[in-house]
Design an enzyme around this catalytic site. Structure first.
Site: not given
Ligand code: PLP
Length: 286
Positions: A181, A52, A148, A206, A33, A100
């Site tokens: 972070e 990114r 991310k 990140l 995302y 799945r």
């Protein structure tokens, strides 16, 4: 005013927008995302975020759902339809819908979901005058924090712990005692000697798009900078501390685990970089 979302090629009323129950983003967090801030009608560093997104998708072998040009057009159109002047765009891409199975499915379209939200104020009352508190917690995440991904359970726990402690953010700490972070932000300090320090990009963090923009601004202002890990002890002895992210820009941190940082008031480096960043976005130069 109607609120719209975008799901796999269609603009839909927000409260009726949905993905398939076998979307791999939903079942396996097999997706990535981005969040792009809209400040006074301007998209902050759209290019940085789409770059990114490309790195995250490439790292996971997920194809772009649409071309970059089309994605940017859809983002702008959704923000326009929702009348967002100040707010954020959230976009999520997953490996698509498949029965799945952990293994990658045969090639199929990636899923794309985009939503927007309005932001009334970019800092809560008192945050810029007094700074915000953070707590420190063990970093229990996986080894590819540079991607991310929508797999955010460790950060969900961390943010909840922070909220329960009355803190704004939780700084995650590796077993060697260094801060990696925040749960949704990068961590910075200004040492007693005036050195601006933030962790270097690696698989351990990140690489924030805002982090990169602030580094460029700090270099332009000829601030002394070191990209390296720092410990919690070093942060406690620092002159200033702050966090950065698309939604917080640069936000001063004045307490860590209940201990005062520096004078206990926001410092000039954090506030100066915040101002410079916002000015750049408003000028359209980011
Ligand atoms: N680090 C983590 C773990 C994050 O989730 C985020 C943003 O969500 C950031 C750093 C800051 O990144 P950016 O400046 O691109 O918003």
């Amino acid at each position: 005013m109607a609120r719209w979302a975008y799901v796999n090629g269609r603009y839909l009323p927000h409260d009726r927008a949905a993905v398939h129950i076998e979307d791999r983003g939903f079942q396996l967090a097999d997706g990535v995302y981005e969040v792009v801030t809209i400040l006074d009608g301007r998209f902050a560093d759209m290019d940085g975020h789409l770059d990114r997104l490309d790195r995250s998708l490439t790292a996971l072998g997920i194809p772009w759902p649409v071309s970059r040009r089309v994605l940017e057009r859809v983002i702008r159109e959704l923000a326009r339809r929702n009348g967002i002047h100040d707010g954020a765009v959230y976009m999520q891409v997953s490996r698509g819908v498949a029965p799945r199975d952990f293994r990658f499915p045969s090639p199929r379209p990636s899923s794309l979901v985009i939503t927007t939200r309005r932001v009334r104020r970019w800092a809560q009352p008192g945050q810029l005058e007094d700074g915000v508190p953070v707590i420190t917690i063990p970093d229990i995440r996986w080894g590819r924090r540079d991607i991310k991904t929508t797999g955010l359970l460790a950060q969900v726990f961390g943010k909840q712990q922070a909220a329960e402690a009355g803190a704004f953010e939780a700084w995650m700490v590796d077993p060697d005692g260094t801060v990696t972070e925040g749960c949704s932000s990068n961590a910075w300090i200004v040492t007693a000697e005036g050195m601006l320090v933030t962790r270097e990009p690696s698989h351990k963090i990140l690489n924030g798009v805002t982090r990169l923009a602030l580094l460029r601004l700090a270099r332009a202002a000829e601030l002394p900078i070191e990209e390296r890990p720092f410990t919690v002890a070093e942060a406690l002895a620092a002159r200033e501390a702050f966090v950065s992210s698309a939604g917080t820009f640069a936000l001063p941190v004045t307490r860590i685990d209940g201990h005062t940082v520096g004078t206990g008031k926001p410092g000039p480096v954090a506030l100066g970089l915040r101002r410079a960043y916002i000015d750049d976005v408003l000028r359209g130069s980011l």
